[in-house]
Design a protein around this motif. Structure first.
Motif, PDB file in Angstrom:
ATOM      1  N   ARG A 128      42.412 110.193  40.929  1.00 15.75           N
ATOM      2  CA  ARG A 128      42.438 108.778  41.281  1.00 15.75           C
ATOM      3  C   ARG A 128      43.764 108.106  40.970  1.00 15.75           C
ATOM      4  O   ARG A 128      44.017 106.997  41.444  1.00 15.75           O
ATOM      5  CB  ARG A 128      41.277 108.055  40.593  1.00 15.75           C
ATOM      6  CG  ARG A 128      39.938 108.362  41.258  1.00 15.75           C
ATOM      7  CD  ARG A 128      38.748 107.899  40.431  1.00 15.75           C
ATOM      8  NE  ARG A 128      37.507 107.926  41.204  1.00 15.75           N
ATOM      9  CZ  ARG A 128      36.810 109.020  41.485  1.00 15.75           C
ATOM     10  NH1 ARG A 128      37.249 110.204  41.043  1.00 15.75           N
ATOM     11  NH2 ARG A 128      35.706 108.959  42.195  1.00 15.75           N
ATOM     12  N   MET A 178      46.352 109.050  42.203  1.00 13.41           N
ATOM     13  CA  MET A 178      47.090 109.163  43.455  1.00 13.41           C
ATOM     14  C   MET A 178      46.199 108.875  44.663  1.00 13.41           C
ATOM     15  O   MET A 178      46.472 109.312  45.767  1.00 13.41           O
ATOM     16  CB  MET A 178      47.717 110.551  43.565  1.00 13.41           C
ATOM     17  CG  MET A 178      48.710 110.842  42.455  1.00 13.41           C
ATOM     18  SD  MET A 178      49.687 112.324  42.723  1.00 13.41           S
ATOM     19  CE  MET A 178      48.398 113.554  42.722  1.00 13.41           C
ATOM     20  N   ARG A 179      45.134 108.124  44.427  1.00 15.39           N
ATOM     21  CA  ARG A 179      44.263 107.667  45.501  1.00 15.39           C
ATOM     22  C   ARG A 179      44.515 106.181  45.725  1.00 15.39           C
ATOM     23  O   ARG A 179      44.724 105.436  44.772  1.00 15.39           O
ATOM     24  CB  ARG A 179      42.796 107.913  45.144  1.00 15.39           C
ATOM     25  CG  ARG A 179      41.837 107.574  46.268  1.00 15.39           C
ATOM     26  CD  ARG A 179      40.403 107.867  45.885  1.00 15.39           C
ATOM     27  NE  ARG A 179      39.493 107.526  46.962  1.00 15.39           N
ATOM     28  CZ  ARG A 179      38.163 107.589  46.867  1.00 15.39           C
ATOM     29  NH1 ARG A 179      37.604 107.998  45.733  1.00 15.39           N
ATOM     30  NH2 ARG A 179      37.398 107.252  47.872  1.00 15.39           N
ATOM     31  N   ALA A 180      44.473 105.729  46.981  1.00 12.21           N
ATOM     32  CA  ALA A 180      44.893 104.373  47.313  1.00 12.21           C
ATOM     33  C   ALA A 180      43.742 103.373  47.245  1.00 12.21           C
ATOM     34  O   ALA A 180      42.633 103.646  47.716  1.00 12.21           O
ATOM     35  CB  ALA A 180      45.520 104.357  48.702  1.00 12.21           C
ATOM     36  N   GLU A 231      48.313 113.609  47.240  1.00 16.48           N
ATOM     37  CA  GLU A 231      48.657 112.189  47.117  1.00 16.48           C
ATOM     38  C   GLU A 231      48.379 111.425  48.406  1.00 16.48           C
ATOM     39  O   GLU A 231      48.733 111.872  49.494  1.00 16.48           O
ATOM     40  CB  GLU A 231      50.141 112.080  46.755  1.00 16.48           C
ATOM     41  CG  GLU A 231      50.627 110.670  46.528  1.00 16.48           C
ATOM     42  CD  GLU A 231      52.123 110.626  46.200  1.00 16.48           C
ATOM     43  OE1 GLU A 231      52.577 109.568  45.748  1.00 16.48           O
ATOM     44  OE2 GLU A 231      52.822 111.632  46.433  1.00 16.48           O
ATOM     45  N   ASP A 232      47.756 110.254  48.276  1.00 14.87           N
ATOM     46  CA  ASP A 232      47.619 109.335  49.400  1.00 14.87           C
ATOM     47  C   ASP A 232      48.938 108.592  49.620  1.00 14.87           C
ATOM     48  O   ASP A 232      49.658 108.297  48.655  1.00 14.87           O
ATOM     49  CB  ASP A 232      46.526 108.300  49.116  1.00 14.87           C
ATOM     50  CG  ASP A 232      45.124 108.872  49.228  1.00 14.87           C
ATOM     51  OD1 ASP A 232      44.985 110.002  49.726  1.00 14.87           O
ATOM     52  OD2 ASP A 232      44.178 108.190  48.808  1.00 14.87           O
ATOM     53  N   GLY A 270      48.881 105.561  50.811  1.00 10.26           N
ATOM     54  CA  GLY A 270      48.604 104.145  50.784  1.00 10.26           C
ATOM     55  C   GLY A 270      48.742 103.579  52.188  1.00 10.26           C
ATOM     56  O   GLY A 270      48.835 104.320  53.173  1.00 10.26           O
ATOM     57  N   THR A 313      48.416 103.352  45.491  1.00 13.11           N
ATOM     58  CA  THR A 313      47.880 104.197  44.422  1.00 13.11           C
ATOM     59  C   THR A 313      48.353 103.685  43.071  1.00 13.11           C
ATOM     60  O   THR A 313      49.381 103.003  42.976  1.00 13.11           O
ATOM     61  CB  THR A 313      48.340 105.648  44.591  1.00 13.11           C
ATOM     62  OG1 THR A 313      49.757 105.725  44.319  1.00 13.11           O
ATOM     63  CG2 THR A 313      48.084 106.164  46.007  1.00 13.11           C
TER      64      THR A 313
END
Length: 604
Positions: free
Chosen positions: A324, A326-328, A426-427, A429, A463
């Motif tokens: 999380r 690296m989650r947007a 990685e997202d 965003g 993120t």
């Protein structure tokens, strides 16, 4: 006369003919035939030896020589202070020599059944592995890794019933800190069939182990090492007669990363059981000092055969394999750093501008409320940041327009990967714009979209790691950093920093505004004399019908920042200043040694 008659009779007698050398004719013919046969055989032998000799020698060798592969130990991962984060432990693995299995199918199935029973592995799975190896029966086929001591003992007891089954010691991946840093470190596992097909040209083989997530995956080329093995001579039953040669395996490279074990532990404790993330980076060069995500998992589970029950236990707990950090998510009011920058850099708003704030603004027939439903009276950038006034930043967003706002989002690094080694997880965003809205939502861009974007709501996504990079820009004087875990000593310092082109006056106002958040605004919990002066910003993102997300980002010391910490709570409820800020404070206390200083002061 007599002479002439004898002569006449000799030449005229048809039955007589030539008799000289007649007795040698058959011998000559036999010699010629023999020479032809010898020549043919010789030429065939010459062809077999000279033309096909190498191939024939290989075939002969394969009938009596086996290769016993030896897996390399993966490299060790250390934290920045030399403490082991990932290593290896001694275990045992089981493999089968197909050539040494019984020739009769029924007898072979008995061996497979017994082995499956001991290892608690389906016989179908063992047979499937053997089927994959039919192209070379003389190479061992891995069956199971990390077997227990009880299984090792059972295999020894039933050895006479298990011809062709081999048990050997090997190094298995070990995470001595358990789930600490799991999302950063990742885990390893055996190649699946698709991965094997893709990687077999790189000397990966059946049963090989590969990084599946985190740094284990990102640093696979450095960590994996090179296979070794033994060449052994065997008899027709597969028994080893002698060792012909040996090639030692080469261990993978050891890697030191930027993570600080003690700061990581403090961040893990600060986040507790909250679903969310904490990120700590050095604003001077982007080095990641801590990265935590909840829920989490123990990567040791994946080092050996994972059971269905273990997998179900992991996956039922809220997607623990998702990092999380690296989650947007909507960045909420932490995003006001970007809006303030766009306002001052546009030239439309001076650093000392003062605007009235209101309970709400009506735009396009829609009321956009301030978070306190009352407004805060006249405010400048510093006061508006401290109180997190929404209506102040609505006006800034409306004034500069969506294109200017989107330009500065991208300069801060939103909408793209940060460059961290874990980029595969990685997202990016989202920087929403008119084109995106037409393509995805089939709608035009409205002024209300700009208003929502100005306070980090609407369709804006970032993120926790991107938000940490955003705070680093304010902390280091205007440079965007590349977050990273691995440092090459030959890398120039400028590799990690790039100016985003802000005026000194803009930087000064941002710094003073973020400091005022702590001294007179929503981040008052950070205003603790035990800490050096801290600057920061809170954020609370609406996420109906669920509880709101909460944010807090901070850096310090204010005059010469060394550390940025961002905490995020997913659907945690509450406010960023009350819920997320105390988490950040705990991490900063660890970094600045608050408890150690207090203990030292109390000691006689």
């Amino acid at each position: 006369m007599a002479f002439s008659q004898r002569t006449s009779r000799s030449f005229g007698d048809k039955k007589g003919g030539r008799t000289v050398g007649r007795q040698y004719q058959s011998v000559v013919i036999m010699l010629l035939l023999s020479l032809m046969m010898v020549g043919g055989i010789g030429s065939r032998l010459a062809y077999l030896q000279l033309v096909q000799g190498e191939r024939n020698r290989e075939l002969a060798e394969e009938n009596r020589v086996l290769i016993l592969p030896r897996r390399p130990a993966r490299g060790t991962i250390f934290d920045r202070n030399g403490k082991i984060l990932v290593g290896s432990r001694l275990s045992h693995s089981v493999s089968i020599w197909p050539i040494a299995l019984p020739k009769e199918e029924a007898d072979k199935e008995k061996v497979i059944a017994r082995l499956a029973q001991i290892l608690d592995v389906p016989a179908e799975e063992i047979n499937a592995r053997l089927a994959q190896s039919t192209y070379n029966l003389n190479k061992s086929v891995p069956v199971s890794r990390g077997i227990s001591s009880a299984q090792t003992t059972a295999l020894a007891e039933y050895a006479d019933q298990l011809p062709g089954v081999r048990v050997e010691a090997e190094a298995v991946r070990n995470y001595p800190r358990g789930d600490l840093g799991a999302h950063v470190l990742g885990y390893t596992g055996e190649l699946d069939n698709n991965e094997l097909e893709e990687l077999k040209e790189q000397d990966y083989r059946l049963g090989d182990v590969i990084g599946k997530m985190g740094l284990e995956m990102a640093l696979e080329p450095q960590l994996r090492g090179q296979w070794g093995g033994q060449q052994v001579e065997v008899d027709s039953s597969g028994r080893v007669l002698s060792v012909i040669g040996e090639k030692p395996s080469i261990s993978g490279q050891d890697v030191t990363i930027t993570l600080d074990l003690e700061l990581q532990r403090a961040a893990e404790e600060a986040l507790g059981n909250t679903i969310g993330a904490i990120v700590a980076i050095d604003p001077r060069d982007g080095a990641v000092r801590a990265m935590v995500s909840r829920p989490t998992f123990d990567p040791n589970i994946f080092s050996t055969r994972i059971t269905q029950a273990q997998w179900e236990q992991i996956t039922k707990n809220g997607y623990p394999l998702v990092n999380r950090a690296m989650r947007a998510y909507p960045p909420a009011s932490t995003f006001k750093i970007v809006t303030a920058t766009a306002g001052m850099e546009s030239g439309k708003y001076s650093p000392n501008v003062v605007l009235a704030t209101y309970p709400f603004l009506t735009i396009g027939g829609i009321q956009f409320w301030d978070w306190n439903n009352a407004g805060f009276g006249p405010l400048g950038f510093r006061g508006a940041m401290a109180m997190s006034s929404d209506t102040f930043f609505y006006q800034i967003g409306r004034g500069v327009g969506e294109e200017s706002l989107q330009k500065w989002m991208r300069r801060y690094g939103l909408g793209e990967l940060t460059g961290i080694e874990l980029g595969a997880e990685e997202d990016k965003g989202l920087v929403p714009d008119a084109q995106w809205k037409r393509e995805v939502l089939d709608e035009p861009w409205y002024l209300g979209d700009t208003i929502n974007s100005s306070i980090g709501q609407g369709n804006v996504l970032a993120t926790p790691l991107q938000v940490a990079v955003m705070f680093a820009v304010a902390a280091n004087g205007g440079d965007r950093v590349i977050p990273h875990f691995v440092v090459d000593e030959q890398d120039p310092p400028e590799k990690w920093r790039t100016s985003i082109g802000m005026k000194p006056s803009t930087i000064k106002v941002l710094e003073e505004s973020l400091r005022q958040v702590v001294t007179a605004g929503t981040g008052g919990v950070m205003n603790d004399p035990a800490l050096p002066p801290i600057a920061g910003k809170s954020g609370t993102a609406e996420a109906p019908p669920f509880e709101s997300h909460t944010w807090f980002g901070a850096y310090g010391p204010y005059e010469n920042p060394e550390i940025v910490v961002v905490a995020f709570g997913e659907h945690s409820g509450g406010g960023g200043g009350s819920f997320a800020a105390p988490m950040v404070k705990k991490v900063l206390e660890q970094y600045f040694g608050v408890e150690k200083k207090a203990a030292a002061e109390q000691s006689p």
